[in-house]
Design a protein around this motif. Sequence first.
Motif: not given
Length: 238
Positions: A13-15, A32-43
């Motif tokens: 869900g980061s982009s 909503v809970v969105l996940t991904g590997r890039d913490e900064a982009r997720l935030a």
Amino acid sequence: MTLDGRRVLVMGGSSGIGAATAALAAARGAEVVLTGRDEARLAATAAGIEGKATARRVDAADEGALAAFFAEGTAYDALVLALSGGSGGGPIADLDLADLRAGFEGKFWLHLRILQAALPHLTEDAAVTFLTASSARAAMPGTSGLAAINGALEAMVGPLAAELAPRRVNAVSPGVIATPWWDAVPAAQREALFAEYAAGLPAGRVGTAEEVAGAVVLTLENGYVTGAVIPVNGGFAP
């Protein structure tokens, strides 16, 4: 059915389409809970969403990390699998089968691994939506590997809907959509490709992540839609 107060998990869900889906679901009242590997982009994505949105860094390809995430015991009313990969494309004569295998690992197997991990944590009437691609049905040279990956997922939608009922299982199958998935293509070449695709579509243009998100949210809200693969492709006819 409404998303008001329901908990929606968007994996990837980061982009792009995942982020647009998270934003629309939150606007409809979901938590909503969105996940991904890039913490900064997720935030950053979560911060731009109006409504209740929580970002969680989860490397879904890491079975240990995936198990730890679901071991928290949160129950979800909807699961959206928006993770995607770019491996597996190219003419069959030159197609690196290791690259195709990586494509299956990065999407087909990954989606199924997440679904298996998530099942004990999905509510009885939960909705599951896969993001596939029109390559599953498009007779386009150089896409046989991508067709195999996405087609395999789409072939499972009906049987899964029957097996997991009363939970609902669907897929949304986008065509050419202007998202960061295309960022690896140089800008001038990308625009030329978009123009070429658009010229052959009844819609006369490529799509947006928000338009695909609208179809995803439809599968979450409409309790009578299950076992369906919904195309969002500007009228593309394979």
